[in-house]
Scaffold this motif. Structure first.
Motif, mmCIF file in Angstrom:
data_model
loop_
_atom_site.group_PDB
_atom_site.id
_atom_site.type_symbol
_atom_site.label_atom_id
_atom_site.label_comp_id
_atom_site.label_asym_id
_atom_site.label_seq_id
_atom_site.Cartn_x
_atom_site.Cartn_y
_atom_site.Cartn_z
ATOM 1 N N UNK A 1 0.828 -1.203 0.000
ATOM 2 C CA UNK A 1 0.000 0.000 0.000
ATOM 3 C C UNK A 1 0.867 1.261 0.000
ATOM 4 N N UNK A 2 1.883 1.265 0.854
ATOM 5 C CA UNK A 2 2.752 2.442 0.963
ATOM 6 C C UNK A 2 3.501 2.682 -0.335
ATOM 7 N N UNK A 3 3.984 1.629 -0.951
ATOM 8 C CA UNK A 3 4.682 1.776 -2.237
ATOM 9 C C UNK A 3 3.737 2.309 -3.305
ATOM 10 N N UNK A 4 2.526 1.766 -3.326
ATOM 11 C CA UNK A 4 1.563 2.165 -4.346
ATOM 12 C C UNK A 4 1.119 3.615 -4.176
ATOM 13 N N UNK A 5 0.848 4.011 -2.940
ATOM 14 C CA UNK A 5 0.445 5.388 -2.661
ATOM 15 C C UNK A 5 1.573 6.352 -3.027
ATOM 16 N N UNK A 6 2.790 5.983 -2.675
ATOM 17 C CA UNK A 6 3.946 6.826 -2.998
ATOM 18 C C UNK A 6 4.086 6.988 -4.504
ATOM 19 N N UNK A 7 3.921 5.897 -5.230
ATOM 20 C CA UNK A 7 4.024 5.949 -6.685
ATOM 21 C C UNK A 7 2.904 6.808 -7.274
ATOM 22 N N UNK A 8 1.707 6.666 -6.722
ATOM 23 C CA UNK A 8 0.554 7.433 -7.214
ATOM 24 C C UNK A 8 0.805 8.936 -7.097
#
Length: 205
Positions: A95-102
């Protein structure tokens, strides 16, 4: 001047070690982050990462690895913020990786300094520092346009001036933000210099 250069190099080394030591190895999926952003993050940071309130940082265009490491720091309680601790605690590693990428893929909105009278002093501190108090130039780590350096130094351009001042004050107090070189630099800055450089940074793009 020699001490200013050493401070800048120390800040660069520490920031580089802290942010680049654990690169994101797993490919992130910003599409999967959309629901999390809309239900968890958007109230403070906006769906597009451009927050309205100065108390909440603009995240649009920020380096993904930097955002990921900050979320991890909030979740671990290393970076202390009760609100962000609660939010980050609900997120998995993916989740943290995805949010950061977003958020890294969003476009930051251009911002103008609210107090143009601060520009001369702000530009001086950002570009060349203050030799008298041995404050190094901010651009030595964050770049001439405030875009930072991926995986090492965060983007500052188009950030809320009020938020930047708060972070400098926290560095100086050794409170929420713990970073030896930044604390040393902030300790050498006057309140007027902090306000001026924050106004200057907010208009960078």
């Amino acid at each position: 001047m020699k001490r200013m250069m050493l401070l800048a190099m120390a800040a660069a080394t520490l920031a580089g070690n802290a942010l680049a030591a654990t690169p994101v190895a797993v490919k992130a999926d910003p599409v999967k982050a959309k629901q999390i952003v809309e239900t968890v993050c958007a109230a403070c940071h906006g769906t597009d990462g451009n927050s309205v309130a100065a108390a909440n940082p603009t995240l649009a265009g920020q380096n993904a690895h930097y955002l990921y490491t900050q979320l991890k720091a909030f979740k671990a309680g290393v970076r202390k913020n009760p609100t962000m601790l609660g939010m980050a605690s609900t997120l998995s590693e993916d989740d943290m990786r995805n949010v950061a990428a977003y958020y890294s893929e969003q476009k930051p909105k251009d911002r103008e300094a609210s107090d143009k009278t601060q520009m001369p002093l702000g530009a001086k501190i950002y570009r060349v520092g203050n030799a008298g108090t041995q404050v190094p130039a901010c651009m030595s780590c964050h770049g001439p346009a405030g875009k930072g350096l991926p995986d090492q130094y965060p983007r500052l351009g188009s950030q809320h001036a009020g938020y930047i001042v708060k972070q400098l004050q926290d560095f100086k107090a050794g409170a929420d933000r713990k970073n030896g070189p930044m604390q040393d630099i902030a300790n050498r800055m006057s309140d007027a210099e902090m306000k001026a450089v924050a106004e200057y940074i907010s208009g960078l793009r």
